[in-house]
Design an enzyme around this catalytic site. Structure first.
Site, PDB file in Angstrom:
ATOM      1  N   GLU A  88      32.840 -43.165 -52.975  1.00 64.06           N
ATOM      2  CA  GLU A  88      31.546 -43.034 -52.297  1.00 64.06           C
ATOM      3  C   GLU A  88      30.402 -42.985 -53.309  1.00 64.06           C
ATOM      4  OE1 GLU A  88      32.067 -40.410 -48.340  1.00 64.06           O
ATOM      5  OE2 GLU A  88      33.098 -39.569 -50.096  1.00 64.06           O
ATOM      6  N   SER A  90      19.398 -21.316 -87.768  1.00 67.39           N
ATOM      7  CA  SER A  90      20.833 -21.014 -87.721  1.00 67.39           C
ATOM      8  C   SER A  90      21.032 -19.510 -87.799  1.00 67.39           C
ATOM      9  CB  SER A  90      21.568 -21.711 -88.867  1.00 67.39           C
ATOM     10  OG  SER A  90      20.964 -21.405 -90.096  1.00 67.39           O
ATOM     11  N   LEU A  91      22.241 -19.058 -87.516  1.00 69.07           N
ATOM     12  CA  LEU A  91      22.528 -17.624 -87.428  1.00 69.07           C
ATOM     13  C   LEU A  91      23.290 -17.123 -88.654  1.00 69.07           C
ATOM     14  CD1 LEU A  91      23.722 -17.373 -83.710  1.00 69.07           C
ATOM     15  CD2 LEU A  91      21.453 -16.901 -84.616  1.00 69.07           C
ATOM     16  N   GLU A 111      28.010 -14.269 -75.974  1.00 63.52           N
ATOM     17  CA  GLU A 111      28.326 -15.597 -75.447  1.00 63.52           C
ATOM     18  C   GLU A 111      29.299 -16.315 -76.381  1.00 63.52           C
ATOM     19  OE1 GLU A 111      24.483 -17.298 -75.726  1.00 63.52           O
ATOM     20  OE2 GLU A 111      23.562 -15.948 -74.270  1.00 63.52           O
ATOM     21  N   LYS A 163      30.593 -19.170 -78.854  1.00 65.72           N
ATOM     22  CA  LYS A 163      29.924 -20.092 -79.772  1.00 65.72           C
ATOM     23  C   LYS A 163      30.656 -21.430 -79.715  1.00 65.72           C
ATOM     24  CE  LYS A 163      28.257 -20.510 -84.517  1.00 65.72           C
ATOM     25  NZ  LYS A 163      28.824 -21.843 -84.791  1.00 65.72           N
ATOM     26  N   GLU A 197      24.391 -27.199 -76.979  1.00 67.71           N
ATOM     27  CA  GLU A 197      25.425 -27.624 -77.923  1.00 67.71           C
ATOM     28  C   GLU A 197      26.226 -28.743 -77.278  1.00 67.71           C
ATOM     29  OE1 GLU A 197      27.105 -26.453 -81.832  1.00 67.71           O
ATOM     30  OE2 GLU A 197      25.267 -25.979 -80.731  1.00 67.71           O
ATOM     31  N   LYS A 221      32.489 -14.926 -86.341  1.00 64.75           N
ATOM     32  CA  LYS A 221      33.376 -16.072 -86.543  1.00 64.75           C
ATOM     33  C   LYS A 221      34.837 -15.634 -86.458  1.00 64.75           C
ATOM     34  CE  LYS A 221      31.904 -19.653 -87.309  1.00 64.75           C
ATOM     35  NZ  LYS A 221      31.300 -20.372 -88.431  1.00 64.75           N
ATOM     36  N   CYS A 249      60.451 -43.374-107.436  1.00 63.09           N
ATOM     37  CA  CYS A 249      59.294 -43.509-106.540  1.00 63.09           C
ATOM     38  C   CYS A 249      59.710 -44.170-105.235  1.00 63.09           C
ATOM     39  CB  CYS A 249      58.209 -44.329-107.230  1.00 63.09           C
ATOM     40  SG  CYS A 249      56.850 -44.796-106.145  1.00 63.09           S
ATOM     41  N   CYS A 282      58.150 -47.963-105.112  1.00 60.52           N
ATOM     42  CA  CYS A 282      58.556 -49.080-105.996  1.00 60.52           C
ATOM     43  C   CYS A 282      59.911 -48.870-106.657  1.00 60.52           C
ATOM     44  CB  CYS A 282      57.498 -49.301-107.065  1.00 60.52           C
ATOM     45  SG  CYS A 282      57.332 -47.901-108.215  1.00 60.52           S
TER      46      CYS A 282
END
Length: 655
Positions: free
Chosen positions: A34, A81-82, A106, A108, A163, A300, A394, A397
């Site tokens: 719709e 910025s914080l 809140e 982040k 954000e 953080k 290796c 090779c």
């Protein structure tokens, strides 16, 4: 005609209403079919009556023509910025210093900050944060985000901050469609790259979303932050979830833990919680220091850790011949993306952590980007685990592997090892080196498999017709690549020295060498003693440089590059001033509007010197986003830390 205008207006309002119900409120009222039928009708009417088409019509969420570049935008209200805190002790120090007041707590969101400006109910501009004072106009791309209202029921001036992020589901879907080497590291990087696409059609396919978290400027007055969020929600903005308001430190800590416990189950990434004064008059009283508000902090969370099983250890051969063991893991989701590989660095690392094939291990992402094995869960070790030893040959090779007792690394001794060759060419063409756009790992492998690349110099003998004939290429891709190769010839001696991949010669050392000696031919006769006279060159680095230029193959390569027209000299930029004479700078992190190369060149043009490491002799550390150990060391040593804007202010102050 009035009926047509009325119908167009009705369709626009109806579509905006249902977009809000679907993308913001998560409570759709009509089916996708719709909605599509209404949208198609509006498209048809706007095509028949183009004079009634407007910039903020739902049909214009994806612009037409791609941009050449983004124009700069000066923010009316700085986007600061914080200050980060990493423990409840630091959080309580912040709380006690400010005195008891109401705080909003809140999540982040782990994305990138943007501002949205509305006038007379219409979205007129969307811009990135940039350095907080100047960002980029990304309005065309902002309009592709369906949770952003193009029109609002408010006729005054309004600027909001939000954000932009990429939901995990969208991130996983995009990475499933990309090759392993092209995959985005995490949703934040994917969102940043998507929002800065010059073609908004590409952005529209990336399914970006947004949470709005602040009123930057408004004709309407508010007494509380929470009150302003209710206002925005009423206008149709998607505001931050899980926000609470409290004046008790115990409630703040509980909500931080509550938000943190949701990290795994959320449809988007978060990297912390924001604690900010809710009463706006309190914010005014507390003010800010150094561009950071005293009334808010960001708590953080520690890196996310996950348990998984180590299925195997495989070897990757680097461009300098180093054999790096990599863990093959039972796939597990960490910090927003599925991880199936992790670096194990070297055999010493494996032995120190006692890592064995079959072990249950704990992994995290260093800097939320690079997967690393943190530790073994010894309680879950079984009898069938296997101790790992480095191979004697290796894997690329089959030539002998060499290991010095005083070195951690094992190396392939074959200079013609295919794995080394491909990574050597990849490094030579990379952005920090010769910057050959379009010559990534997949294209290099494609050329190698078709016999077109067997050495670095072969880059400059590639033919457009042969490139265009290959699968996944074509005329336009071939044209662009040949032009980029041609442009790289003028990169200069500093870029060439770095591109050659001499051990322990990074971009800073390469620039110092180029400035001192000016011509590549000089390097064939330099001694270790002469080289160590430069501040950025130690004895070990000098030894590597002398040995590199002592090889006949090096001289042969340089001569071939010269014949191809690659510039092998250095021309210093004109000195603009001497305000930084005698000052040493270290650059770290991602700067908002300049690359580190550009910032370094600017500092040098005013007499400053760039160093790669922080010491007591360092005068300034220029730090951007995601700055790491260099910033930490600068803080420990008390070295002055500046951001990009402070650098510009220092320069403009004496102009």
């Amino acid at each position: 005609m009035n009926n047509i205008v009325d119908r167009i207006e009705y369709l626009r309002k109806t579509l905006e209403y249902h977009s809000r119900k679907y993308y913001v409120e998560d409570s759709p009222e009509i089916s996708d079919y719709e909605y599509d039928m209404l949208f198609r009708e509006l498209e048809k009417l706007e095509a028949e009556y183009p004079e009634y088409k407007t910039e903020n019509s739902p049909t214009q969420r994806v612009g037409g023509q791609a941009l050449d570049k983004f124009e700069k935008v000066k923010h009316d209200v700085p986007m600061g910025s914080l200050t980060d805190v990493f423990s409840f002790e630091e959080l309580r120090s912040f709380y006690n210093k400010n005195g008891r007041c109401e705080y909003s707590v809140e999540p982040k969101i782990d994305g990138l900050s943007v501002s949205l400006v509305y006038d007379n109910g219409q979205l007129i501009r969307g811009a990135t944060r940039g350095d907080g004072l100047v960002g980029e106009n990304v309005t065309s791309n902002i309009k592709t985000i369906k949770s952003i209202p193009l029109t609002i029921d408010y006729k005054g001036h309004l600027e909001v901050r939000g954000e932009v992020f990429m939901p995990r589901e969208a991130f996983n879907k995009i990475n499933e469609e990309r090759s392993e080497k092209e995959q985005f590291a995490n949703p934040r990087n994917a969102a940043a790259g998507s929002l800065r696409q010059l073609d908004s059609k590409i952005t529209a396919k990336r399914m970006l979303d947004i949470f709005v978290f602040n009123v930057q400027k408004c004709d309407k007055e508010f007494s509380k932050h929470s009150e302003s969020l209710d206002f925005l929600k009423g206008l149709g903005f998607k505001v931050l979830p899980f926000a609470i308001v409290t004046d008790k430190i115990e409630d703040i800590e509980a909500q931080i833990e509550n938000i943190g416990s949701m990290r795994d189950s959320l449809s988007f990434d978060i990297d912390g919680a924001v604690i900010k004064a809710d009463v706006l008059s309190v914010r005014d009283e507390l003010g800010e220091v150094g561009g950071r508000p005293k009334w808010a902090v960001a708590y953080k969370y520690p890196p996310e850790e996950k348990e998984t099983k180590l299925l195997d250890i495989v070897i990757q051969v680097g461009r300098t011949g180093v054999l790096t063991p990599n863990a093959v893991l039972e796939p597990v989701k960490v910090a927003g993306s599925t991880v199936s590989r992790a670096t194990l660095h070297n055999l010493n690392y494996i032995r120190e952590k006692d890592i064995r094939i079959g072990d249950t291990i704990v992994i995290h992402k260093a800097g939320d980007i690079i997967p690393e094995v943190d530790r073994v869960v010894l309680a879950k070790r079984t009898d069938d685990v296997k101790i790992y030893d480095m191979p004697e040959k290796c894997p690329s090779c089959n030539e002998p592997v060499f290991h010095e007792e005083n070195e951690a690394d094992h190396r392939c001794t074959n200079a013609d090892c295919p794995a080394q060759l491909l990574r050597t060419i990849e490094h030579f063409a990379s952005k920090g080196a010769m910057n050959i756009d379009g010559m990534g790992p997949q294209i290099i492998s494609l050329f190698y498999e078709n016999g077109m690349l067997n050495s670095i110099s072969d880059i400059y003998t590639l033919e457009k017709e042969k490139i265009a004939s290959l699968e996944r290429m074509g005329e336009k891709s071939a044209d662009n690549l040949i032009q980029s190769i041609e442009n790289s010839k003028n990169a200069g001696l500093d870029r060439v020295l770095y591109a050659l991949g001499i051990r322990q010669v990074g971009e800073v050392a390469a620039t110092a060498l180029a400035k001192k000696y000016r011509d590549i031919d000089v390097f064939f006769n330099l001694t270790q003693d002469e080289l160590t006279q430069l501040d950025d060159i130690g004895e070990v680095s000098a030894d590597y440089i002398v040995n590199f230029f002592a090889h006949d193959k090096t001289r042969e390569l340089i001569e071939k590059l010269k014949l191809c027209g690659v510039k092998m000299t250095y021309e210093a930029e004109e000195q603009k001033g001497d305000i930084f004479n005698g000052a040493t700078f270290v650059l770290t992190g991602k700067l908002p509007t300049m690359t580190r190369d550009e910032a370094g060149a600017l500092i040098e043009s005013y007499g400053g010197k760039i160093s790669s490491s922080v010491s007591k002799k360092t005068d300034y550390v220029l730090a951007g986003d995601d700055a790491g150990s260099k910033l930490t060391k600068a803080q420990e040593l008390g070295v002055k830390i500046i951001d990009e804007q402070e650098l510009k202010n220092m320069i403009s102050a004496v102009k």
